[in-house]
Motif scaffolding. Structure first.
Motif, PDB file in Angstrom:
ATOM      1  N   ARG B 468       0.846  -1.194   0.000  1.00 14.72           N
ATOM      2  CA  ARG B 468       0.000   0.000   0.000  1.00 14.72           C
ATOM      3  C   ARG B 468       0.883   1.246   0.000  1.00 14.72           C
ATOM      4  O   ARG B 468       2.049   1.187   0.371  1.00 14.72           O
ATOM      5  N   ALA B 474      -2.782   9.991   0.262  1.00 16.02           N
ATOM      6  CA  ALA B 474      -4.165   9.644  -0.061  1.00 16.02           C
ATOM      7  C   ALA B 474      -4.218   8.350  -0.862  1.00 16.02           C
ATOM      8  O   ALA B 474      -3.394   8.113  -1.743  1.00 16.02           O
ATOM      9  N   HIS B 475      -5.168   7.502  -0.524  1.00 19.76           N
ATOM     10  CA  HIS B 475      -5.347   6.249  -1.259  1.00 19.76           C
ATOM     11  C   HIS B 475      -6.381   6.425  -2.356  1.00 19.76           C
ATOM     12  O   HIS B 475      -7.311   7.208  -2.219  1.00 19.76           O
ATOM     13  N   GLU B 476      -6.232   5.664  -3.405  1.00 21.51           N
ATOM     14  CA  GLU B 476      -7.291   5.601  -4.399  1.00 21.51           C
ATOM     15  C   GLU B 476      -8.466   4.848  -3.791  1.00 21.51           C
ATOM     16  O   GLU B 476      -8.280   3.836  -3.111  1.00 21.51           O
ATOM     17  N   VAL B 477      -9.650   5.324  -4.026  1.00 24.77           N
ATOM     18  CA  VAL B 477     -10.831   4.610  -3.524  1.00 24.77           C
ATOM     19  C   VAL B 477     -11.156   3.466  -4.470  1.00 24.77           C
ATOM     20  O   VAL B 477     -11.195   3.647  -5.680  1.00 24.77           O
ATOM     21  N   ARG B 478     -11.319   2.300  -3.878  1.00 23.89           N
ATOM     22  CA  ARG B 478     -11.667   1.128  -4.693  1.00 23.89           C
ATOM     23  C   ARG B 478     -13.128   1.243  -5.122  1.00 23.89           C
ATOM     24  O   ARG B 478     -13.982   1.649  -4.338  1.00 23.89           O
ATOM     25  N   THR B 479     -13.397   0.926  -6.345  1.00 20.58           N
ATOM     26  CA  THR B 479     -14.796   1.022  -6.816  1.00 20.58           C
ATOM     27  C   THR B 479     -15.329  -0.365  -7.131  1.00 20.58           C
ATOM     28  O   THR B 479     -14.583  -1.298  -7.275  1.00 20.58           O
TER      29      THR B 479
END
Lengths: 415, 479
Positions: B468, B474-479
Motif C-alpha cells: 500500500r 491519499a489512497h485511491e478509492v476502490r470502486t
C-alpha cells in the motif's frame, strides 16, 4: 450555494442533502441510501480533500470533543433494515441506519430483549449508538454496549469494506476491531452493519420509587439496594425536584424472581411505590430520556462517587448555580443538568469549573450539551498517558491515512 | 543467536531471568498443540514491567522476534516460537498487586495463575469469572492474549468483558499504561483491541480485572441421556426458552468412559450416551425458578435421569469430571488435538454429528466435551504425533471440521485462538480486505511485525498491506 453542497447534490441528488450544525456551524448533511452512495461520497471527499463526520441521528455529534474542521456530515440513516434475526440463537444483525426502536420491536416479537435501551430510540440509529459508544439505562443489568457488539462491517475512508467478528455469541477469531470501532465517534470508519447479542425478554417489569428529603438518604438507600442479591435493570437517584430526591429501581425478568426482588427491596426501602407494566415502562423511559438533557456526564469508580458529588456541590456554590442530577451509583455515573444556560460567559465559566473540578476528583468527564467554548477548551483525553495517545494517533494514521474522517480524539480543535 | 544478545538481556533481568541452556529451553518448544515444536533461541523471564520494557527495547534495536508466553497451556500453538527469537515468559510475574474490594477490581501481574486470583479474593466474597478448563495452570496474561473463556462464560462472557485496564509493552519497548479503571474507554478502546490479539500487539505485564460478587446460591444439575443428539437439542431448547443458566456443558459417551476410568471419576453413568451439566447462579429463588423450568425441557428431550448436586462436595465432584476431561484423555493416547469451532446454537445437533462423522471416517478416535450453551464445539481427537499418517489424518479432519462449521455460519475459534493451528483458516473466514485491515491495525503497534510472528494473521495478507502507499498519502478509492 456552497461548493460542498453543490458537489454532494450532484453526487446523490438534491433531496438527499440536508443540513446540520455543530456548535452553531452549519454544514451539509448527505443522506446515503446505499453502500454505493457511501463509497461515492467518500470518493468525493478524498478527491476534494474534505473532512467528513459520520452521523447517526445527529444527537450526539456535539458530545465530547469537537470534530476537527469537518466539511460535511455523512448519514447512513437510509441504510436500514434487519439483515438477520436469529431468535433461537439470540442475535440480531442490522444495517447501521436502523433505529433502535425498530430493532427492539423485532427482538421483542421473538421474546428477546435488545440492549442498550438508549434515549430517543425512535431516532437513535444502530450505527450512531455504536459510534458514540452509548450504553443505555439498562447497563447495570446487562453491562456496557461494547460487550454486546458481536461483529461489524465498516467502510474505511479509502473505500475498503471490511468486517470483524461475526454473528455468534462467542467468537475470538481475529482482532476485535469492532470493539475498537465502538465508541470511536466516526474517527476510523463508517459503520455499515452490526450484530448484537440479545437477552431473554422479561416476563415481568416493574419499578419501585421512593422519595427522600436529602440526596444522601436517597443514595444510602440506593447503595443498600445494590448490596442485596437482587439484579435491578437500573438504580437511579434523581433530583432535586421541589427539594426532594427520588430513588427509582427497575426490575425485570422471570415473574417469580421479580416478585421476590420487589419484596426484598421494599423491605429495605420502607415507604415506596411499586409501578407495574406500562407505568413502570413510562417511569424507566422518562429516566432514560433525561440523558439527553445532561450538560455533562461524570464517571468514576464507585468509591469515588462521594468525592465527585462533593466537588460538584462546591462548584455549584462558587458559581451560585443549580443543577439537577441523575446519579447511577451502580455504574458510578452522574449526569449533571446545569439549568438555564444561555452560553453567557458566566455560564461557560460555571460549566468549565464543574468539568475541571470533577476531573480533579478523578472522574472521567464527557461534556454533552455544553457551550462550544467550554468543549473547545476541555481535553477529555488529558488523563490518557502519552504513549497510549501516540498509539491512538498511530491507529488513526494506519486506518485513515489521509485523515479523511474528522478526528475528535487525537487532534481535537482548539479555539 | 549472537551470544552478546543473551549477555545484554542478562544485564537487564539477571541470571534468574534468563534461560540459555538447551535443557532449560526445551520445555518452551511448544504449548498444548504438541505436533508443532521449535526450541526458542533464548528464554527471557522478566520480573517486572520495567525489565520487560528494557528487554524489548534492547531486542528492538537488534530486530529480534519476541514470542510472549503465559503458562503454555494454549491449544493453538500461540506461544510456539515458529520463527525463532526470544521467548518471553511471564512465569516470574506472579504478584497480585491490589484487590480493591469496594470498587470490585483486582490488579495483577500477567503471570498470576487464573485460579489463584479467585483464591486471593474469595474471602472478600468476590470471584474472577472466566474459568478455562486449564484454570489451575493458565495465567491471566495468557487469558488476555487468547481472550479465554470457560464453561461459565456462557453467563459471564469471555476475558475481554472482564479486563478493565492493562499495562503493556510494545515491540519497541514503550510502556503503555492503561491501568486506570474507567467506566468506558477514554478515547479509542486500545484495551478492547489488545485482548485476544494473541501476543501480536505487545506483551501485557499488568492486568486490571473486574471481580464479581459470589452468588448467594448455585445449583448444579446433571441430566443423563441415551442419545447425544437429544442432549444437544435440549440445549437448543433451553436457549430458545430464554432461560439463563450460567453453564451448559455436554460430555459424550467416550469422554464419560475416559473420565470414569480415571482418578477424576465424577460418578457419571457409564452407559449414558451423553450428559448435560447445568449450573445456575443467583438468589435461591432464581436458581430454583430456572432449574424448575429446565427440568421439563431436558425430560421432554429424553433425559432419563436427573441428578442435583445437594452439597458443595457433590457439585465439585460433578465439575471435576468436566474440568479434568482433557487430562483424562491422556489415558487413550499420548496427544490430543482439541478443535474449537463455534456454531450457531440452533444447529448444535447436526454439527456435533458432522464433526464426529468427519473423524470417524478417517479412523480417528474423537471424544466430545464442549460448551454447548455458547455453541463452542470441542471435538477432541486422540492421536500419537509420532505416527505421521495418523497426524496427517488428524490435521485433515481438523480442517474439514472448520470448513463445515464455517459453512454453517460458524467461526474458527471460540476461546483457543488462531495461533498457528488455524492460521490458514483465516482466509476461509475473512476476505483479503478484512485481513488487510487487521494487518493495518497491527502495524500501528508493531510496524516491523516482530511480536509473535507467524501467528494469527496469514503472512500473505500482511504482505499485501506492505504494497500500500505509505501512511499519510491519499489512497485511491476502490470502486
Amino acid at each position: 450555494m456552497s461548493l460542498v453542497r453543490e458537489r454532494l447534490e450532484e453526487e446523490i441528488g438534491v433531496r438527499a442533502v440536508g443540513s446540520f450544525s455543530v456548535d452553531g456551524r452549519s454544514m451539509p448533511l448527505a443522506f446515503a441510501n446505499s453502500e454505493e452512495q457511501v463509497l461515492a461520497l467518500l470518493r468525493l471527499a478524498a478527491h476534494r480533500s474534505w473532512r467528513v463526520v459520520p452521523v447517526g441521528s445527529g444527537t450526539k455529534v456535539a458530545h465530547g470533543p469537537m470534530p476537527e474542521k469537518p466539511r460535511f456530515g455523512l448519514s447512513v440513516r437510509g441504510l436500514s433494515g434487519v439483515t438477520a434475526y436469529e431468535r433461537g440463537d439470540g442475535t440480531i444483525s442490522a444495517r447501521a441506519g436502523s433505529t433502535m426502536a425498530a430493532l427492539a420491536q423485532v427482538a421483542r416479537s421473538g421474546g428477546n430483549h435488545l440492549t442498550p435501551d438508549v434515549a430517543g430510540p425512535q431516532s437513535a440509529t444502530l450505527g450512531g449508538v455504536i459510534g458514540a459508544g452509548s450504553s443505555g439505562i439498562d447497563r447495570l443489568r446487562y453491562g456496557p454496549l461494547r460487550n454486546h457488539v458481536l461483529g461489524m462491517r465498516v467502510v474505511l475512508s479509502d473505500g475498503t469494506v471490511a468486517k470483524s467478528g461475526g454473528r455468534l455469541v462467542k467468537n475470538v477469531t481475529g482482532y476485535d476491531l469492532h470493539r475498537l470501532y465502538t465508541g470511536s465517534r466516526g474517527t476510523l470508519c463508517v459503520i455499515l452493519e452490526a450484530s448484537l447479542r440479545l437477552f431473554p425478554g422479561p416476563e415481568r417489569e416493574l419499578a419501585i420509587t421512593a422519595t427522600y428529603f436529602t440526596r444522601e438518604t436517597a443514595l444510602a438507600n440506593a447503595v443498600a439496594a445494590l448490596a442485596t442479591s437482587a439484579k435491578p435493570t437500573c438504580v437511579c437517584v434523581t433530583g432535586p425536584t421541589n427539594g426532594r430526591w427520588t430513588l427509582t429501581i427497575a426490575l425485570s425478568g422471570r415473574g417469580d424472581v421479580v416478585a421476590w426482588e420487589r419484596d426484598e427491596l421494599q423491605r429495605i426501602l420502607g415507604e415506596s411505590v411499586v409501578l407495574e407494566a406500562d407505568a413502570a415502562r413510562t417511569a424507566i423511559d422518562s429516566l432514560r430520556d433525561r440523558e439527553t438533557d445532561a450538560t455533562l456526564r461524570a464517571s468514576v469508580v464507585p468509591g469515588g462517587m462521594r468525592g465527585v458529588l462533593a466537588a460538584l456541590d462546591a462548584q455549584l456554590a462558587v458559581h451560585r448555580a443549580t443543577a439537577e442530577c441523575v446519579i447511577q451509583p451502580g455504574i458510578a455515573t452522574v449526569d449533571v443538568v446545569l439549568r438555564d444556560l444561555e452560553c453567557l460567559p458566566a455560564d461557560a465559566a460555571c460549566v468549565s469549573g464543574v468539568a475541571r473540578a470533577l476531573s480533579d476528583a478523578d472522574a472521567q468527564v464527557e461534556l454533552r450539551e455544553a457551550p462550544a467554548e467550554v468543549r473547545a477548551g476541555f481535553d477529555p483525553l488529558a488523563v490518557v498517558p502519552k504513549s497510549a495517545r501516540a498509539l491512538m494517533t498511530s491507529l488513526k494514521a494506519s486506518l485513515d491515512p489521509a485523515g479523511r474522517f474528522a478526528d475528535p480524539f487525537t487532534s481535537p480543535v482548539r479555539v | 543467536m549472537d551470544a552478546s544478545v543473551a549477555e545484554g538481556l542478562r544485564a537487564i533481568v539477571g541470571d534468574a531471568g534468563l534461560a540459555t541452556s538447551r535443557a532449560r529451553r526445551v520445555p518452551y518448544e511448544c504449548d498444548g498443540l504438541a505436533y508443532a515444536r521449535r526450541v526458542p533461541d533464548v528464554v527471557l523471564l522478566p520480573r517486572t514491567t520495567s525489565e520487560t520494557a528494557r528487554s524489548l527495547a534492547f531486542l528492538h534495536e537488534r530486530g529480534i522476534p519476541i514470542v510472549p508466553r503465559g503458562a503454555g497451556t494454549g491449544l493453538s500453538g500461540g506461544s510456539t516460537p515458529v520463527e525463532g527469537g526470544v521467548l518471553l515468559s511471564t512465569a516470574r510475574m506472579r504478584d497480585v498487586i491490589e484487590i480493591d474490594v469496594l470498587n470490585r477490581f483486582a490488579r495483577v501481574q500477567a503471570g498470576v495463575v487464573n485460579v489463584d486470583l479467585t483464591h486471593a479474593c474469595e474471602h472478600h466474597g468476590l470471584f474472577y469469572a472466566p474459568d478455562p478448563s486449564s484454570q489451575k495452570a493458565c495465567t491471566i496474561g495468557g487469558n488476555v492474549g487468547e481472550n479465554s473463556g470457560g464453561p461459565h462464560c456462557f453467563k459471564h462472557g469471555t476475558t475481554t468483558q472482564h479486563v478493565v485496564g492493562l499495562v503493556f509493552v510494545t515491540a519497541a519497548g514503550e510502556v503503555v499504561d492503561l491501568s486506570r479503571p474507567s467506566v468506558d474507554p477514554v478515547g479509542l478502546d486500545l484495551v478492547g483491541l489488545f485482548v485476544g490479539s494473541e501476543g501480536t500487539l505487545g506483551v501485557a505485564t499488568e492486568i486490571t480485572v473486574r471481580l464479581l460478587p459470589a452468588p448467594p446460591a448455585t445449583g448444579t444439575l446433571l441430566a443423563i441421556f441415551r442419545d447425544l443428539d437429544h442432549a444437544c437439542d435440549s440445549v437448543t431448547d433451553i436457549i430458545a426458552a430464554r432461560l439463563e443458566p450460567s453453564a451448559l456443558e455436554i460430555l459424550d459417551q467416550r469422554t464419560i468412559a475416559v473420565v470414569e476410568a480415571s482418578v477424576l471419576a465424577a460418578g457419571y453413568p457409564k452407559d449414558a450416551a451423553a450428559v448435560l451439566l447445568v449450573d445456575c447462579e443467583g438468589t435461591h429463588v432464581e436458581v430454583e425458578s430456572t432449574m424448575r423450568a429446565i427440568e421439563p425441557i431436558v425430560k421432554r428431550r429424553g433425559a432419563f435421569e436427573l441428578r442435583h448436586a445437594r452439597t458443595v462436595a457433590e457439585r465439585t465432584q460433578l465439575w471435576a469430571g468436566r474440568k479434568g476431561a482433557y487430562g483424562a484423555m491422556g489415558r487413550i493416547a499420548p496427544d490430543l488435538y482439541v478443535s474449537d469451532a463455534v456454531v450457531p446454537r440452533t444447529r448444535l445437533r447436526e454439527l456435533v454429528r458432522a464433526t464426529t462423522e468427519i473423524c470417524e471416517k478417517r479412523g480417528l478416535r474423537v471424544a466430545n466435551v464442549f460448551h454447548a450453551g455458547d455453541g463452542n464445539l470441542h471435538p477432541n481427537i486422540a492421536y500419537d504425533r509420532r505416527d505421521k499418517d495418523e497426524l496427517a489424518r488428524v490435521l485433515d479432519a481438523g480442517d474439514e471440521i472448520l470448513r463445515v462449521c464455517l459453512a454453517a455460519g460458524g467461526s474458527l475459534t471460540g476461546e483457543h485462538g488462531v495461533g498457528i493451528e488455524k492460521i490458514a483458516g483465516m482466509s476461509w473466514q475473512f476476505t483479503r480486505e478484512d485481513l488487510a485491515v487487521m494487518c493495518r491495525a497491527r502495524d500501528a503497534f508493531d510496524p516491523d511485525r516482530r511480536m509473535n510472528p507467524g501467528k494469527l494473521l496469514p503472512v500473505r495478507a500482511c504482505m499485501e498491506t506492505r504494497s500500500r502507499p505509505p501512511r499519510g498519502e491519499a489512497h485511491e478509492v476502490r470502486t
